[in-house]
Design a protein around this motif. Sequence first.
Motif, PDB file in Angstrom:
ATOM      1  N   ARG A  71     -27.192  26.042  17.207  1.00 49.48           N
ATOM      2  CA  ARG A  71     -26.334  24.795  17.352  1.00 49.48           C
ATOM      3  C   ARG A  71     -27.146  23.797  17.534  1.00 49.48           C
ATOM      4  NH1 ARG A  71     -22.928  26.297  14.580  1.00 49.48           N
ATOM      5  NH2 ARG A  71     -21.789  28.294  15.238  1.00 49.48           N
ATOM      6  N   ARG A  72     -28.668  23.748  17.740  1.00 46.49           N
ATOM      7  CA  ARG A  72     -29.344  22.565  18.160  1.00 46.49           C
ATOM      8  C   ARG A  72     -30.144  22.178  16.706  1.00 46.49           C
ATOM      9  NH1 ARG A  72     -31.226  23.719  24.084  1.00 46.49           N
ATOM     10  NH2 ARG A  72     -32.639  24.683  22.444  1.00 46.49           N
ATOM     11  N   PRO A  73     -30.577  20.833  16.376  1.00 49.00           N
ATOM     12  CA  PRO A  73     -31.413  20.842  15.602  1.00 49.00           C
ATOM     13  C   PRO A  73     -32.936  21.151  16.196  1.00 49.00           C
ATOM     14  CG  PRO A  73     -30.213  18.949  15.731  1.00 49.00           C
ATOM     15  CD  PRO A  73     -29.752  19.820  16.897  1.00 49.00           C
ATOM     16  N   GLU A  74     -33.888  21.572  15.064  1.00 52.60           N
ATOM     17  CA  GLU A  74     -35.117  22.058  15.592  1.00 52.60           C
ATOM     18  C   GLU A  74     -36.149  21.147  14.783  1.00 52.60           C
ATOM     19  OE1 GLU A  74     -36.104  25.883  15.711  1.00 52.60           O
ATOM     20  OE2 GLU A  74     -34.186  26.615  16.596  1.00 52.60           O
ATOM     21  N   ALA A  75     -37.289  20.637  14.902  1.00 57.45           N
ATOM     22  CA  ALA A  75     -38.139  19.888  14.313  1.00 57.45           C
ATOM     23  C   ALA A  75     -39.588  20.136  14.981  1.00 57.45           C
ATOM     24  CB  ALA A  75     -37.784  18.352  14.282  1.00 57.45           C
ATOM     25  N   GLY A  76     -40.586  19.810  14.057  1.00 57.28           N
ATOM     26  CA  GLY A  76     -41.908  19.890  14.275  1.00 57.28           C
ATOM     27  C   GLY A  76     -43.111  19.497  13.339  1.00 57.28           C
TER      28      GLY A  76
ATOM     29  N   ALA B  10     -43.649  22.828  17.736  1.00 58.90           N
ATOM     30  CA  ALA B  10     -42.599  21.822  17.955  1.00 58.90           C
ATOM     31  C   ALA B  10     -42.870  21.091  19.075  1.00 58.90           C
ATOM     32  CB  ALA B  10     -41.251  22.819  18.206  1.00 58.90           C
ATOM     33  N   SER B  11     -44.039  20.914  19.510  1.00 55.69           N
ATOM     34  CA  SER B  11     -44.419  20.004  20.523  1.00 55.69           C
ATOM     35  C   SER B  11     -44.472  18.408  20.038  1.00 55.69           C
ATOM     36  CB  SER B  11     -45.587  20.035  21.209  1.00 55.69           C
ATOM     37  OG  SER B  11     -46.847  20.163  20.264  1.00 55.69           O
ATOM     38  N   ALA B  12     -44.602  18.193  18.896  1.00 55.52           N
ATOM     39  CA  ALA B  12     -44.393  17.004  18.177  1.00 55.52           C
ATOM     40  C   ALA B  12     -43.505  17.077  17.066  1.00 55.52           C
ATOM     41  CB  ALA B  12     -45.922  16.394  18.041  1.00 55.52           C
ATOM     42  N   ILE B  13     -42.918  15.881  16.666  1.00 55.84           N
ATOM     43  CA  ILE B  13     -42.258  15.917  15.374  1.00 55.84           C
ATOM     44  C   ILE B  13     -42.488  14.812  14.426  1.00 55.84           C
ATOM     45  CG2 ILE B  13     -39.969  16.932  16.728  1.00 55.84           C
ATOM     46  CD1 ILE B  13     -38.957  13.930  16.777  1.00 55.84           C
ATOM     47  N   ARG B  14     -43.594  14.140  14.591  1.00 56.26           N
ATOM     48  CA  ARG B  14     -44.248  13.249  13.521  1.00 56.26           C
ATOM     49  C   ARG B  14     -45.589  13.081  13.856  1.00 56.26           C
ATOM     50  NH1 ARG B  14     -44.886   7.892  14.616  1.00 56.26           N
ATOM     51  NH2 ARG B  14     -44.480   7.460  16.579  1.00 56.26           N
ATOM     52  N   LEU B  15     -46.268  12.986  12.773  1.00 53.90           N
ATOM     53  CA  LEU B  15     -47.780  12.778  12.770  1.00 53.90           C
ATOM     54  C   LEU B  15     -47.840  11.097  12.936  1.00 53.90           C
ATOM     55  CD1 LEU B  15     -48.745  14.804   9.641  1.00 53.90           C
ATOM     56  CD2 LEU B  15     -49.368  15.255  12.033  1.00 53.90           C
TER      57      LEU B  15
ATOM     58  N   THR C 206     -44.127  17.753   8.199  1.00 51.46           N
ATOM     59  CA  THR C 206     -43.051  17.684   9.333  1.00 51.46           C
ATOM     60  C   THR C 206     -42.009  18.688   8.875  1.00 51.46           C
ATOM     61  OG1 THR C 206     -41.945  15.908   8.555  1.00 51.46           O
ATOM     62  CG2 THR C 206     -43.402  15.558  10.148  1.00 51.46           C
ATOM     63  N   TRP C 207     -41.412  19.408   9.892  1.00 53.78           N
ATOM     64  CA  TRP C 207     -40.330  20.242   9.273  1.00 53.78           C
ATOM     65  C   TRP C 207     -39.015  20.006  10.115  1.00 53.78           C
ATOM     66  CZ3 TRP C 207     -38.449  23.678  13.137  1.00 53.78           C
ATOM     67  CH2 TRP C 207     -39.267  23.898  14.298  1.00 53.78           C
ATOM     68  N   LYS C 208     -37.888  20.510   9.702  1.00 52.61           N
ATOM     69  CA  LYS C 208     -36.712  20.254  10.287  1.00 52.61           C
ATOM     70  C   LYS C 208     -35.560  21.255   9.759  1.00 52.61           C
ATOM     71  CE  LYS C 208     -36.668  15.240  10.512  1.00 52.61           C
ATOM     72  NZ  LYS C 208     -35.953  13.855  10.172  1.00 52.61           N
ATOM     73  N   ILE C 209     -34.761  21.858  10.960  1.00 53.08           N
ATOM     74  CA  ILE C 209     -34.008  22.817  10.728  1.00 53.08           C
ATOM     75  C   ILE C 209     -32.535  22.293  11.507  1.00 53.08           C
ATOM     76  CG2 ILE C 209     -32.966  25.187  11.213  1.00 53.08           C
ATOM     77  CD1 ILE C 209     -36.233  26.104  11.319  1.00 53.08           C
ATOM     78  N   GLN C 210     -31.720  22.222  10.546  1.00 54.23           N
ATOM     79  CA  GLN C 210     -30.532  21.540  10.793  1.00 54.23           C
ATOM     80  C   GLN C 210     -29.374  22.767  11.006  1.00 54.23           C
ATOM     81  OE1 GLN C 210     -29.675  18.388  11.882  1.00 54.23           O
ATOM     82  NE2 GLN C 210     -31.829  17.771  11.471  1.00 54.23           N
ATOM     83  N   PRO C 211     -28.492  22.884  12.188  1.00 57.05           N
ATOM     84  CA  PRO C 211     -27.470  23.857  12.068  1.00 57.05           C
ATOM     85  C   PRO C 211     -26.445  23.512  11.437  1.00 57.05           C
ATOM     86  CG  PRO C 211     -27.548  22.463  14.117  1.00 57.05           C
ATOM     87  CD  PRO C 211     -28.784  22.063  13.287  1.00 57.05           C
ATOM     88  N   THR C 212     -25.518  24.375  10.734  1.00 54.42           N
ATOM     89  CA  THR C 212     -24.502  24.152   9.997  1.00 54.42           C
ATOM     90  C   THR C 212     -23.178  24.878  10.682  1.00 54.42           C
ATOM     91  OG1 THR C 212     -24.805  26.086   8.383  1.00 54.42           O
ATOM     92  CG2 THR C 212     -26.039  23.990   7.733  1.00 54.42           C
ATOM     93  N   PRO C 213     -21.790  24.667  10.190  1.00 54.26           N
ATOM     94  CA  PRO C 213     -21.009  25.528  10.627  1.00 54.26           C
ATOM     95  C   PRO C 213     -21.134  26.899  10.310  1.00 54.26           C
ATOM     96  CG  PRO C 213     -20.083  23.491   9.453  1.00 54.26           C
ATOM     97  CD  PRO C 213     -21.600  23.407   9.159  1.00 54.26           C
TER      98      PRO C 213
ATOM     99  N   SER D 292     -28.514  27.871   8.134  1.00 50.81           N
ATOM    100  CA  SER D 292     -29.072  26.462   8.672  1.00 50.81           C
ATOM    101  C   SER D 292     -29.486  26.001   7.438  1.00 50.81           C
ATOM    102  CB  SER D 292     -29.931  26.848   9.713  1.00 50.81           C
ATOM    103  OG  SER D 292     -31.094  27.566   9.576  1.00 50.81           O
ATOM    104  N   ARG D 293     -29.834  24.772   7.433  1.00 55.96           N
ATOM    105  CA  ARG D 293     -30.599  24.052   6.291  1.00 55.96           C
ATOM    106  C   ARG D 293     -31.967  23.526   6.858  1.00 55.96           C
ATOM    107  NH1 ARG D 293     -28.221  26.041   2.920  1.00 55.96           N
ATOM    108  NH2 ARG D 293     -28.539  24.514   1.160  1.00 55.96           N
ATOM    109  N   ALA D 294     -33.039  23.662   5.985  1.00 50.98           N
ATOM    110  CA  ALA D 294     -34.237  23.353   6.389  1.00 50.98           C
ATOM    111  C   ALA D 294     -34.623  22.206   5.505  1.00 50.98           C
ATOM    112  CB  ALA D 294     -35.252  24.284   6.007  1.00 50.98           C
ATOM    113  N   ALA D 295     -35.773  21.398   5.968  1.00 45.72           N
ATOM    114  CA  ALA D 295     -36.315  20.284   5.123  1.00 45.72           C
ATOM    115  C   ALA D 295     -37.772  20.285   5.849  1.00 45.72           C
ATOM    116  CB  ALA D 295     -35.522  18.950   5.498  1.00 45.72           C
ATOM    117  N   ALA D 296     -38.702  19.649   4.913  1.00 43.65           N
ATOM    118  CA  ALA D 296     -40.125  19.551   5.017  1.00 43.65           C
ATOM    119  C   ALA D 296     -40.510  18.170   4.331  1.00 43.65           C
ATOM    120  CB  ALA D 296     -40.677  20.678   4.714  1.00 43.65           C
ATOM    121  N   GLU D 297     -41.474  17.694   4.833  1.00 47.05           N
ATOM    122  CA  GLU D 297     -42.035  16.344   4.184  1.00 47.05           C
ATOM    123  C   GLU D 297     -43.466  16.568   4.223  1.00 47.05           C
ATOM    124  OE1 GLU D 297     -41.983  11.795   4.862  1.00 47.05           O
ATOM    125  OE2 GLU D 297     -40.170  12.795   4.981  1.00 47.05           O
ATOM    126  N   VAL D 298     -44.110  16.527   3.336  1.00 48.65           N
ATOM    127  CA  VAL D 298     -45.730  16.723   3.157  1.00 48.65           C
ATOM    128  C   VAL D 298     -46.210  14.945   3.784  1.00 48.65           C
ATOM    129  CG1 VAL D 298     -47.937  16.709   1.595  1.00 48.65           C
ATOM    130  CG2 VAL D 298     -45.982  18.355   1.517  1.00 48.65           C
TER     131      VAL D 298
END
Length: 168
Positions: A131-136, A158-163, A119-126, A97-103
């Motif tokens: 199979r589902r994106p996650e964020a928090g 993961a209950s909120a996805i943005r500040l 914030t953080w995000k995890i994206q599924p890949t093939p 999977s691919r992870a991203a984060a933003e300060v």
Amino acid sequence: MSPRIASRTPYLMAAAAILLLTCGHRAMAAAGQTGERQVQPVIARILSAWNHADARSIAAQYEAGGDFVSPDGVHAQGRRQIEAFYQEAFSRGYAGSRAAAEVAHVRHLTGSVALVDGTWKIQPTPTSKIRRPEAGLFFAVLQWHRGRWHIAALREQASAIRLRDLTS
């Protein structure tokens, strides 16, 4: 106050103001040097390690006694447990999977301790099994030593996805 000192007071006040402004500017510049752009390398190392399913490299970003709480409440203390947590996550399907984060905010509590919100995000890949994106959101306490930031504590949720600022 003597007339001689009184006549010099405006000059003394101006000199004091210039001194304070100069020192304040230097302090603000120093604070900026240990600000958000300086915490980015530790975030980048975590993301690179995640994107290579490298649990050991993730754990290496923590203080020896650092701790982590996952979005589902799992608590890991120390590098060995943190590495085991991530190794298990990669085994369960997060590898690939691919992870991203933003300060979003960096607050310096002392010259060597910073509180970071983001914030953080995890994206599924093939190639991943998820199979589902996650964020928090994440909240981290970083400690500066040996020339770089180390994670003392990291909390993800993961209950909120943005500040949102209260004034927004």
